[in-house]
Write a protein that holds these residues in place. Structure first.
Motif, short mmCIF file in Angstrom:
data_model
loop_
_atom_site.label_atom_id
_atom_site.label_comp_id
_atom_site.label_asym_id
_atom_site.label_seq_id
_atom_site.Cartn_x
_atom_site.Cartn_y
_atom_site.Cartn_z
N LEU A 37 0.82 -1.22 0.00
CA LEU A 37 0.00 0.00 0.00
C LEU A 37 0.85 1.27 0.00
O LEU A 37 0.31 2.37 0.18
CB LEU A 37 -0.91 0.01 1.23
CG LEU A 37 -1.82 -1.20 1.44
CD1 LEU A 37 -2.65 -1.02 2.70
CD2 LEU A 37 -2.71 -1.44 0.23
N ALA A 38 2.14 1.12 -0.21
CA ALA A 38 3.05 2.27 -0.09
C ALA A 38 2.66 3.43 -0.99
O ALA A 38 2.83 4.60 -0.62
CB ALA A 38 4.48 1.82 -0.39
N ASP A 39 2.15 3.16 -2.18
CA ASP A 39 1.81 4.22 -3.14
C ASP A 39 0.32 4.56 -3.13
O ASP A 39 -0.14 5.32 -4.00
CB ASP A 39 2.24 3.81 -4.54
CG ASP A 39 3.75 3.61 -4.65
OD1 ASP A 39 4.48 4.33 -3.94
OD2 ASP A 39 4.19 2.73 -5.42
N GLU A 40 -0.42 4.01 -2.19
CA GLU A 40 -1.87 4.25 -2.11
C GLU A 40 -2.18 5.30 -1.05
O GLU A 40 -1.50 5.39 -0.02
CB GLU A 40 -2.61 2.95 -1.76
CG GLU A 40 -2.43 1.82 -2.76
CD GLU A 40 -3.28 2.01 -4.00
OE1 GLU A 40 -4.13 2.92 -4.03
OE2 GLU A 40 -3.11 1.20 -4.93
N ILE A 41 -3.21 6.09 -1.28
CA ILE A 41 -3.72 6.99 -0.24
C ILE A 41 -4.51 6.14 0.75
O ILE A 41 -5.46 5.46 0.37
CB ILE A 41 -4.59 8.09 -0.84
CG1 ILE A 41 -3.75 9.04 -1.70
CG2 ILE A 41 -5.29 8.88 0.27
CD1 ILE A 41 -4.56 10.10 -2.40
N VAL A 42 -4.10 6.16 2.00
CA VAL A 42 -4.77 5.37 3.04
C VAL A 42 -5.38 6.33 4.05
O VAL A 42 -4.66 7.14 4.66
CB VAL A 42 -3.81 4.40 3.72
CG1 VAL A 42 -4.52 3.63 4.84
CG2 VAL A 42 -3.22 3.42 2.71
N LEU A 43 -6.68 6.25 4.22
CA LEU A 43 -7.41 7.12 5.15
C LEU A 43 -7.14 6.69 6.59
O LEU A 43 -7.08 5.50 6.91
CB LEU A 43 -8.90 7.06 4.84
CG LEU A 43 -9.28 7.45 3.40
CD1 LEU A 43 -10.71 7.03 3.10
CD2 LEU A 43 -9.09 8.94 3.18
N HIS A 44 -7.01 7.69 7.47
CA HIS A 44 -6.72 7.42 8.88
C HIS A 44 -7.70 8.21 9.74
O HIS A 44 -7.41 9.33 10.18
CB HIS A 44 -5.27 7.83 9.18
CG HIS A 44 -4.80 7.41 10.53
ND1 HIS A 44 -3.83 8.11 11.23
CD2 HIS A 44 -5.16 6.38 11.32
CE1 HIS A 44 -3.62 7.52 12.38
NE2 HIS A 44 -4.41 6.47 12.47
#
Length: 251
Positions: free
Chosen positions: A100-107
């Protein structure tokens, strides 16, 4: 003159993702005269509800401050990543945090996982709740990492999820104020731990009964069996007399 006493009841708090149905059913079967009331609470506010007397016990997410709260860890949840059904991640069985390094991950602000550093690329603004973050995933804004129970709770037909490795996991525990460990709390602890209806908390084990002693003869020792062929008051052959028969004498 005093009024009637308040009938006993039990209030059980639970955080989003926990399904207490099984334990509530067992409670109703064993204690039909004591109503159990469910109290839904946010994960971050569960400890305050217990301390403030809003519930007798509750299913919470660890960690909790054990200075004044007792906790029994119950199970650990699988962590998953929530993605749109047409995302590349949906084509595999499992992914790692590095994938997931290049993905936008919601927090989201109510995130229940303890991160040293969340995976992926951060957003400019964090969603207020996990439910809001799910809506953003559906809109194609990014991905979301949550315990599996929350992915199921906020499930949408246009989304799916996959197990995620190399990330923190969430643990569920039963918690209650230590100084308020009442009999009803003990009853519920027994239900959660699988204690049977016939078991009793704190019952002392039944001591083993002493074996019956064989009667002793005068002078000590157990009675001996008569030796074979020795007279015992009965003819062992069933005859009326004992000894060897001889020929009659002539007069």
């Amino acid at each position: 003159m005093t009024g009637p006493e308040t009938p006993p009841s039990f209030r059980l708090a639970y955080v989003p993702g926990v399904t207490p149905t099984k334990w509530v059913r067992i409670w109703n079967e064993r204690l039909p005269g004591i109503p159990l009331t469910l109290v839904g609470v946010p994960a971050a506010g569960a400890a305050a509800v217990l301390r403030g007397g809003g519930a007798d016990a509750g299913f919470v997410r660890l960690p909790v401050d054990r200075t004044d709260l007792s906790a029994i860890p119950l199970y650990t949840e699988t962590t998953v990543v929530v993605v749109p059904k047409d995302h590349l991640v949906a084509a595999v069985d499992e992914v790692s945090a590095a994938d997931l390094a290049d993905e936008i991950v919601l927090h989201p602000l109510d995130d229940t996982l303890e991160w040293d550093r969340p995976p992926g690329l951060p957003t400019l603004e964090r969603p207020a709740t996990t439910e809001d973050a799910v809506e953003l995933v559906a809109a194609g804004v990014g991905l979301l990492v949550v315990p599996q129970s929350l992915a199921r709770l906020y499930h949408r037909k246009d989304l799916t999820y996959r197990p995620l490795s190399e990330v923190p996991e969430s643990r569920i525990a039963l918690s209650w104020p230590e100084e308020k460990t009442t009999d009803l709390v003990e009853e519920f602890i027994g239900i959660v731990r699988g204690r049977t209806v016939n078991s009793t908390r704190g019952r002392a084990p039944t001591p083993p009964q002493p074996k019956a002693k064989r009667p002793e003869r005068k002078g000590g020792g157990a009675p001996r069996k008569p030796a074979a062929g020795r007279a015992t008051g009965k003819n062992p052959r069933g005859a009326s007399g004992g000894g060897k028969r001889g020929k009659p004498r002539r007069p």
